[in-house]
Design a protein around this motif. Sequence first.
Motif, short mmCIF file in Angstrom:
data_model
loop_
_atom_site.label_atom_id
_atom_site.label_comp_id
_atom_site.label_asym_id
_atom_site.label_seq_id
_atom_site.Cartn_x
_atom_site.Cartn_y
_atom_site.Cartn_z
N HIS A 53 18.78 22.89 -11.25
CA HIS A 53 19.14 22.99 -12.85
C HIS A 53 20.47 22.19 -12.95
CE1 HIS A 53 15.81 25.82 -12.69
NE2 HIS A 53 15.81 25.59 -13.99
N SER A 54 20.92 22.31 -14.34
CA SER A 54 22.14 21.53 -14.78
C SER A 54 23.28 22.37 -14.27
CB SER A 54 22.29 21.57 -16.24
OG SER A 54 21.30 20.64 -16.84
N TRP A 55 23.14 23.84 -14.36
CA TRP A 55 24.01 24.70 -13.64
C TRP A 55 23.49 26.05 -13.03
CZ3 TRP A 55 24.10 23.82 -19.04
CH2 TRP A 55 23.28 24.57 -19.75
N VAL A 119 30.57 26.74 -1.75
CA VAL A 119 31.75 25.92 -0.94
C VAL A 119 32.83 25.41 -1.87
CG1 VAL A 119 30.74 25.69 1.20
CG2 VAL A 119 30.48 23.94 -0.33
N LEU A 120 32.29 25.32 -3.22
CA LEU A 120 33.19 24.45 -4.39
C LEU A 120 32.99 25.41 -5.68
CD1 LEU A 120 35.34 22.56 -5.21
CD2 LEU A 120 33.57 21.19 -5.88
N ASN A 121 34.11 25.75 -6.35
CA ASN A 121 33.72 26.35 -7.42
C ASN A 121 35.20 26.03 -8.53
OD1 ASN A 121 33.41 28.11 -9.97
ND2 ASN A 121 33.00 29.92 -8.92
N GLU A 122 34.79 24.85 -9.30
CA GLU A 122 35.94 24.47 -9.90
C GLU A 122 35.81 24.44 -11.41
OE1 GLU A 122 37.56 20.63 -7.89
OE2 GLU A 122 36.54 20.01 -9.73
N GLU A 123 36.97 25.03 -12.02
CA GLU A 123 36.87 25.08 -13.61
C GLU A 123 36.71 23.40 -14.30
OE1 GLU A 123 39.48 27.53 -15.63
OE2 GLU A 123 39.20 29.33 -14.05
N PRO A 124 35.99 23.50 -15.22
CA PRO A 124 36.21 22.14 -16.08
C PRO A 124 37.31 22.07 -16.94
CG PRO A 124 34.51 23.57 -17.00
CD PRO A 124 35.06 24.25 -15.90
N GLY A 125 37.34 20.95 -17.55
CA GLY A 125 38.65 20.37 -18.30
C GLY A 125 38.35 21.40 -19.67
N LYS A 144 28.15 25.77 -27.05
CA LYS A 144 27.47 25.37 -25.87
C LYS A 144 28.14 25.90 -24.80
CE LYS A 144 25.93 20.73 -27.14
NZ LYS A 144 25.91 19.17 -26.74
N PRO A 145 27.35 26.60 -23.74
CA PRO A 145 28.28 27.24 -22.73
C PRO A 145 29.01 26.26 -21.64
CG PRO A 145 25.89 26.84 -21.90
CD PRO A 145 26.04 26.56 -23.31
N ARG A 146 30.02 27.01 -21.17
CA ARG A 146 30.93 26.46 -20.26
C ARG A 146 30.49 26.74 -18.80
NH1 ARG A 146 36.30 24.70 -20.73
NH2 ARG A 146 37.55 25.35 -18.79
N TYR A 177 26.40 21.04 -8.70
CA TYR A 177 25.98 21.76 -10.08
C TYR A 177 27.30 20.96 -10.79
CZ TYR A 177 22.37 24.78 -8.50
OH TYR A 177 21.35 25.47 -7.64
N ARG A 178 27.11 20.01 -11.78
CA ARG A 178 28.24 19.37 -12.51
C ARG A 178 28.90 20.40 -13.32
NH1 ARG A 178 26.33 16.11 -17.23
NH2 ARG A 178 24.30 16.93 -17.76
N ALA A 179 30.07 20.21 -13.78
CA ALA A 179 30.73 21.02 -14.75
C ALA A 179 30.51 20.40 -15.97
CB ALA A 179 32.35 20.67 -14.44
N PHE A 180 30.51 21.67 -16.88
CA PHE A 180 30.33 21.52 -18.51
C PHE A 180 31.59 22.06 -19.05
CE2 PHE A 180 25.90 20.92 -16.93
CZ PHE A 180 25.48 20.13 -17.82
N THR A 181 32.26 21.33 -19.82
CA THR A 181 33.36 21.92 -20.86
C THR A 181 33.09 22.90 -21.77
OG1 THR A 181 33.42 19.96 -22.26
CG2 THR A 181 34.71 19.65 -20.02
N GLY A 182 31.78 22.75 -22.17
CA GLY A 182 31.36 23.72 -23.26
C GLY A 182 31.73 23.14 -24.69
N GLN A 183 31.57 23.78 -25.57
CA GLN A 183 31.63 23.17 -26.82
C GLN A 183 32.08 24.58 -27.67
OE1 GLN A 183 28.41 21.93 -29.70
NE2 GLN A 183 29.45 20.17 -29.63
N ILE A 184 33.21 24.46 -28.52
CA ILE A 184 33.67 25.53 -29.56
C ILE A 184 33.33 24.91 -31.04
CG2 ILE A 184 35.34 27.11 -30.29
CD1 ILE A 184 36.58 26.91 -27.47
N THR A 185 32.72 25.67 -31.67
CA THR A 185 32.64 25.31 -33.21
C THR A 185 33.43 26.35 -33.79
OG1 THR A 185 30.32 24.52 -32.76
CG2 THR A 185 30.89 24.90 -35.17
N ILE A 186 34.30 25.40 -34.74
CA ILE A 186 35.30 26.24 -35.57
C ILE A 186 35.09 25.95 -36.93
CG2 ILE A 186 37.70 26.43 -35.96
CD1 ILE A 186 38.29 25.16 -33.15
#
Length: 189
Positions: A53-55, A119-125, A144-146, A177-186
């Motif tokens: 999957h994507s994540w 073996v890798l767990n890296e936070e997105p931007g 959109k989830p992060r 699994y690639r990182a997803f920065t997510g989306q915040i709607t304001i």
Amino acid sequence: AGPRTKENGWEDAAGIKNGAYVDEPGGGICQVSSTLYNALLKAEVEITDRSHHSWPLSYVDPGLDATISTGAPDFQFKNNYDYPITIIATTDAKNARTVKVSVYGPPMDYTVKMESKIVLNEEPGPAETVYSSEMKPGTSEWTKPRHNKIKAEVYKIKIDKETGKEISRELYYTDTYRAFTGQITIGPS
């Protein structure tokens, strides 16, 4: 599984589309394909086409999922034995809400266990920010989830049926699994 449409009898459930969970016909079908995938791995049946999957998802360890979707990706396997295998899938969608897959084939003097190791767990931007005049002023929500970038090594372990001792352990594959920065709607200020 064929085209997942309402006309073909598929109900709406959560699926992944464009980096977010959305209700769509046949959403969640990957729980069945992932269960089948794990049963086939344990039965040493040859996997010919499988995508993650994507994540990572909550119902299976990272690297042990098998996504399917109308059009692509697909999940395929091949009977690599000299005689037929039997696959029996049962479900209790009413009470326990479970899926069970059993694979019957040649006798084996060992069992197969699959083990996932992150073996890798890296936070997105930083998250993408979107403004909406439709929201109440001063409010915000994740639309959109992060997700972190996750790299998982999957090991195939053979265990002797009589002694319960490990016969072998091999790195079977690695999924990223690639990182997803997510989306915040304001809403407006």
